[in-house]
Design a protein around this motif. Structure first.
Motif, PDB file in Angstrom:
ATOM      1  N   LYS A  11       0.843  -1.318  -0.005  1.00 44.58           N
ATOM      2  CA  LYS A  11      -0.029  -0.021   0.009  1.00 44.58           C
ATOM      3  C   LYS A  11       0.935   1.151   0.186  1.00 44.58           C
ATOM      4  N   LEU A  12       0.627   2.031  -1.069  1.00 49.99           N
ATOM      5  CA  LEU A  12       1.430   3.443  -1.007  1.00 49.99           C
ATOM      6  C   LEU A  12       0.281   4.452  -0.998  1.00 49.99           C
ATOM      7  N   ALA A  25       2.261   8.737  -8.314  1.00 47.37           N
ATOM      8  CA  ALA A  25       1.098   7.892  -8.560  1.00 47.37           C
ATOM      9  C   ALA A  25       1.044   7.232  -9.938  1.00 47.37           C
ATOM     10  N   THR A  26       0.976   8.018 -11.004  1.00 51.64           N
ATOM     11  CA  THR A  26       0.803   7.479 -12.198  1.00 51.64           C
ATOM     12  C   THR A  26       2.090   6.646 -12.705  1.00 51.64           C
ATOM     13  N   SER A  27       3.245   7.130 -12.422  1.00 45.97           N
ATOM     14  CA  SER A  27       4.327   6.287 -12.925  1.00 45.97           C
ATOM     15  C   SER A  27       4.609   5.163 -11.969  1.00 45.97           C
ATOM     16  N   VAL A  28       4.266   4.901 -10.689  1.00 45.73           N
ATOM     17  CA  VAL A  28       4.476   4.039  -9.952  1.00 45.73           C
ATOM     18  C   VAL A  28       3.397   2.918 -10.326  1.00 45.73           C
ATOM     19  N   ARG A  29       2.099   3.327 -10.715  1.00 46.07           N
ATOM     20  CA  ARG A  29       1.031   2.172 -11.008  1.00 46.07           C
ATOM     21  C   ARG A  29       1.482   1.577 -12.368  1.00 46.07           C
ATOM     22  N   ASN A  33       2.866  -3.060  -8.830  1.00 44.15           N
ATOM     23  CA  ASN A  33       1.600  -3.378  -8.405  1.00 44.15           C
ATOM     24  C   ASN A  33       1.078  -2.925  -7.237  1.00 44.15           C
ATOM     25  N   TYR A  34       1.727  -1.623  -6.593  1.00 43.13           N
ATOM     26  CA  TYR A  34       1.220  -0.964  -5.534  1.00 43.13           C
ATOM     27  C   TYR A  34      -0.091  -0.719  -5.523  1.00 43.13           C
ATOM     28  N   ASP A  35      -0.900  -0.579  -4.513  1.00 42.67           N
ATOM     29  CA  ASP A  35      -2.288  -0.060  -4.155  1.00 42.67           C
ATOM     30  C   ASP A  35      -1.702   1.318  -4.033  1.00 42.67           C
ATOM     31  N   VAL A  36      -2.273   2.379  -4.708  1.00 36.44           N
ATOM     32  CA  VAL A  36      -1.924   3.533  -4.585  1.00 36.44           C
ATOM     33  C   VAL A  36      -3.209   4.495  -4.125  1.00 36.44           C
ATOM     34  N   LEU A  37      -2.835   5.477  -3.029  1.00 42.80           N
ATOM     35  CA  LEU A  37      -4.134   6.041  -2.543  1.00 42.80           C
ATOM     36  C   LEU A  37      -3.390   7.430  -2.552  1.00 42.80           C
ATOM     37  N   GLN A 306      11.670  26.299  -5.555  1.00 44.21           N
ATOM     38  CA  GLN A 306      10.177  26.260  -5.819  1.00 44.21           C
ATOM     39  C   GLN A 306       9.713  26.027  -7.318  1.00 44.21           C
ATOM     40  N   LEU A 307      10.219  24.980  -7.754  1.00 41.43           N
ATOM     41  CA  LEU A 307      10.130  24.762  -9.481  1.00 41.43           C
ATOM     42  C   LEU A 307       9.083  23.751  -9.571  1.00 41.43           C
ATOM     43  N   ALA A 308       8.301  23.676 -10.699  1.00 38.72           N
ATOM     44  CA  ALA A 308       7.702  22.451 -11.133  1.00 38.72           C
ATOM     45  C   ALA A 308       8.562  21.503 -11.724  1.00 38.72           C
ATOM     46  N   SER A 309       9.940  22.135 -12.390  1.00 43.29           N
ATOM     47  CA  SER A 309      10.705  21.281 -13.086  1.00 43.29           C
ATOM     48  C   SER A 309      11.557  20.354 -12.121  1.00 43.29           C
ATOM     49  N   THR A 310      11.925  21.215 -11.006  1.00 37.49           N
ATOM     50  CA  THR A 310      12.549  20.237  -9.958  1.00 37.49           C
ATOM     51  C   THR A 310      11.679  19.050  -9.462  1.00 37.49           C
ATOM     52  N   ALA A 311      10.392  19.600  -9.079  1.00 39.51           N
ATOM     53  CA  ALA A 311       9.407  18.912  -8.498  1.00 39.51           C
ATOM     54  C   ALA A 311       9.193  17.504  -9.455  1.00 39.51           C
ATOM     55  N   ARG A 312       9.145  17.521 -10.647  1.00 39.51           N
ATOM     56  CA  ARG A 312       9.061  16.580 -11.589  1.00 39.51           C
ATOM     57  C   ARG A 312      10.136  15.693 -11.473  1.00 39.51           C
ATOM     58  N   ARG A 313      11.347  16.248 -11.642  1.00 38.04           N
ATOM     59  CA  ARG A 313      12.545  15.295 -11.286  1.00 38.04           C
ATOM     60  C   ARG A 313      12.555  14.556 -10.108  1.00 38.04           C
ATOM     61  N   MET A 314      12.084  15.255  -8.892  1.00 38.10           N
ATOM     62  CA  MET A 314      11.998  14.405  -7.629  1.00 38.10           C
ATOM     63  C   MET A 314      11.194  13.278  -7.821  1.00 38.10           C
ATOM     64  N   ALA A 315       9.976  13.571  -8.617  1.00 33.60           N
ATOM     65  CA  ALA A 315       9.035  12.624  -8.603  1.00 33.60           C
ATOM     66  C   ALA A 315       9.587  11.287  -9.434  1.00 33.60           C
ATOM     67  N   GLY A 316      10.528  11.514 -10.355  1.00 31.79           N
ATOM     68  CA  GLY A 316      11.011  10.387 -10.945  1.00 31.79           C
ATOM     69  C   GLY A 316      12.010   9.676 -10.133  1.00 31.79           C
ATOM     70  N   VAL A 317      12.832  10.168  -8.980  1.00 28.59           N
ATOM     71  CA  VAL A 317      13.521   9.586  -8.319  1.00 28.59           C
ATOM     72  C   VAL A 317      12.890   8.651  -7.153  1.00 28.59           C
ATOM     73  N   ILE A 318      11.848   9.510  -6.828  1.00 28.23           N
ATOM     74  CA  ILE A 318      10.821   8.792  -5.599  1.00 28.23           C
ATOM     75  C   ILE A 318      10.164   7.514  -6.450  1.00 28.23           C
ATOM     76  N   ARG A 319       9.687   7.733  -7.689  1.00 24.41           N
ATOM     77  CA  ARG A 319       9.194   6.503  -8.363  1.00 24.41           C
ATOM     78  C   ARG A 319      10.267   5.225  -8.469  1.00 24.41           C
ATOM     79  N   ASP A 320      11.369   5.735  -8.888  1.00 26.37           N
ATOM     80  CA  ASP A 320      12.398   4.689  -9.022  1.00 26.37           C
ATOM     81  C   ASP A 320      12.787   3.897  -7.691  1.00 26.37           C
ATOM     82  N   ASN A 321      12.717   4.733  -6.644  1.00 21.40           N
ATOM     83  CA  ASN A 321      13.007   4.118  -5.447  1.00 21.40           C
ATOM     84  C   ASN A 321      12.070   3.193  -4.680  1.00 21.40           C
ATOM     85  N   LEU A 322      10.866   3.346  -5.039  1.00 23.23           N
ATOM     86  CA  LEU A 322       9.675   2.881  -4.682  1.00 23.23           C
ATOM     87  C   LEU A 322       9.690   1.485  -5.610  1.00 23.23           C
ATOM     88  N   ILE A 323      10.033   1.420  -6.694  1.00 19.50           N
ATOM     89  CA  ILE A 323      10.080   0.197  -7.421  1.00 19.50           C
ATOM     90  C   ILE A 323      11.368  -0.531  -7.415  1.00 19.50           C
TER      91      ILE A 323
END
Ligand SMILES: Cc1cc2nc3c(=O)[nH]c(=O)nc-3n(C[C@H](O)[C@H](O)[C@H](O)COP(=O)(O)OP(=O)(O)OC[C@H]3O[C@@H](n4cnc5c(N)ncnc54)[C@H](O)[C@@H]3O)c2cc1C
Length: 458
Positions: A11-12, A25-29, A33-37, A306-323
């Motif tokens: 459960k994520l 959320a979208t990229s981990v799914r 097969n995490y349950d994503v909430l 405080q940038l969307a571009s930094t945020a998006r790169r961080m999302a990629g790193v979190i996704r990779d670590n989660l999977i």
């Protein structure tokens, strides 16, 4: 189902449905097969905050155009997205969060709560008047647009990128616009004062009134706003926009026992895992986006990006670590671009002010050029400032009618590779009259800096 059962899906839970939350959320799914909430306080899901000033300017037809994906998309992707739902608390020991009065268990948690507008103490009372806005969410933008339709004057407090973009937008709509900034120059966190003067002149040419070096004392009105007080004088305004920056939204994390750093952002390790009170990092709790403290690549100091571009790169790193693909997120140089009226304004690395605050000696090179061959229709001015420390590029600021983003991106790579002034002079650049000049103005800026370095040596 028991966690040991073969069919058990981990459960994520993701707190925050903004740039980081929904990208994770979208990229981990897609890759597991995490349950994503996902819980999001915002009533809208998946939209471009960055587009809000351009709807106000009339460049984009309406706010619906900023919606990127609808709720059905997330449902079909197997993501349980709860909009308009605030997570009240996190219990790290029990591995649960409380939202809507219910308890939800998780195996992994992502905290991506973004920021909240920071309103100066003296303006807080007036901020509750009708027609006083902060601009963070789509709903803020929609409400602002509605009020602007019957207004004739606007005062914008805060001359950062969003304040400046909104000032240009309001001026273009024909509103009497006043932009007030505490620092002596606009965009003072992003560019040097000499470069900011170019932006100021441009805004003034659009009809924006600008007051720099002033902090409004109060926002006044009776029910609805009527004026802003500066140095004892009341400036009439039908609408006031407070754009004085944002603070990382860290209440949840701090209450749960996660450490905050000197910037007020959440402390994480290079895998973006949260730092706990005992100094350890929790392998199941990831944090990303504006709520997180990062490290500046040049000064080594903690900063907020405080940038969307930094945020998006961080999302990629979190996704990779989660999977289970270990990835790290390094220090940042935060390349940034804004469009203010007809000007593109971009920067990467440090400014002269940051250099001076950190005791970094710099040599700068300045150049003025054009965005295409002088004879080509539509050619506009391009201003470039490069900053070097020990001959290595540490900052770049560019303003022009076009071609700014591409140059900033190239210089972002140059800074991260520690390019020297000589290497920049050796840069091979391309040319065709409609999009450039035979010698790119970057070269002249580097030459200017080299000349100063040589003089300093003599
Ligand atoms: C007007 C405007 C223009 C911008 N322009 C640009 C630009 O041109 N370029 C650029 O790079 N960046 C720009 N930005 C910044 C960019 O939008 C942010 O950096 C980016 O959205 C940060 O992503 P995030 O996921 O950290 O936060 P956000 O996208 O803000 O998401 C945070 C989410 O967390 C939710 N949340 C907070 N607390 C809770 C809780 N307790 N429970 C549940 N949900 C919670 C919030 O409701 C929100 O949905 C702009 C921002 C604004 C406001």
């Amino acid at each position: 189902m028991n966690k040991r059962d073969p069919g058990y899906s981990k459960k994520l839970i993701i707190v925050g449905g903004g740039a980081v939350g929904l990208a994770v959320a979208t990229s981990v799914r897609r890759h597991s097969n995490y349950d994503v909430l996902v819980f999001s306080s915002d009533s809208h899901a998946s939209y471009s905050q960055c587009g809000i000033p351009f709807v106000i300017a009339g460049d984009i037809r309406d706010f619906n155009s900023l919606l990127l994906r609808d709720k059905e998309f997330f449902g079909e992707a197997g993501i349980d997205l709860r909009t308009g739902t605030t997570v009240q608390s996190i219990d790290l020991g029990k591995r649960t969060v409380i939202a809507d009065g219910k308890e939800y268990g998780f195996d992994k948690l992502v905290i991506a709560t973004g920021s909240i507008p920071s309103v100066p103490e003296e303006l807080r009372q007036g901020a509750s008047l009708e027609n006083v806005f902060t601009v963070r969410t789509l709903s803020d933008g929609i409400r602002l647009e509605r009020s602007l339709q019957t207004a004739s004057s606007v005062a914008i407090i805060g001359g950062g990128p969003i304040g400046a973009e909104l000032a240009a937008a309001c001026s273009r709509r024909g509103l009497k616009t006043l932009l007030v900034n505490r620092s002596d120059s606009l965009l003072s966190h992003n560019i040097d004062p000499d470069m900011a003067d170019i932006v100021r002149e441009h805004l003034e040419s659009m009809g924006t009134g600008i007051l720099t070096g002033y902090t409004p004392e109060a926002i006044k009105g009776d029910g609805s706003v009527s004026s802003v007080t500066i140095e004892g004088k009341d400036f009439p305004a039908d609408i006031v926009i407070i754009s004085t920056g944002v603070d990382p939204e860290t209440r949840l994390a701090a209450d749960a026992g996660i450490q905050l750093g000197p910037t007020g952002g959440i402390m994480v390790n290079e895998n973006l895992q949260a730092k706990l009170a005992d100094g350890s990092f929790d392998p199941d709790i990831y944090c990303g986006g504006e709520c997180v403290e990062l490290q500046d690549r040049i000064t080594g100091r903690p900063i907020l990006s405080q940038l969307a571009s930094t945020a998006r790169r961080m999302a990629g790193v979190i996704r990779d670590n989660l999977i289970s693909q270990e990835k790290s997120f390094g220090p940042v140089i935060s390349p940034w671009v804004a469009v203010i009226g007809e000007l593109e304004v971009g920067t990467v690395g440090i400014t002269s002010k940051v250099a001076s605050l950190n005791g970094i000696e710099i040599v700068s090179g300045l150049a003025t050029g054009t965005t295409s061959a002088g004879y080509y229709p539509g050619s506009t001015q391009l201003y470039i400032k490069l900053l070097f420390s020990d001959r290595v590029l540490v900052g770049a600021q560019i303003i022009g009618g076009k071609g700014v983003k591409e140059r900033i991106d190239a210089l972002s790579l140059a800074i991260s590779k520690r390019a020297t002034v000589e290497e920049l002079l050796d840069l091979e650049t391309c040319y065709t009259p409609p999009v450039g000049t035979l010698v790119d103005p970057l070269t002249y800026a580097a030459k200017g800096a080299l000349r100063k370095m040589t003089k300093v040596r003599k």
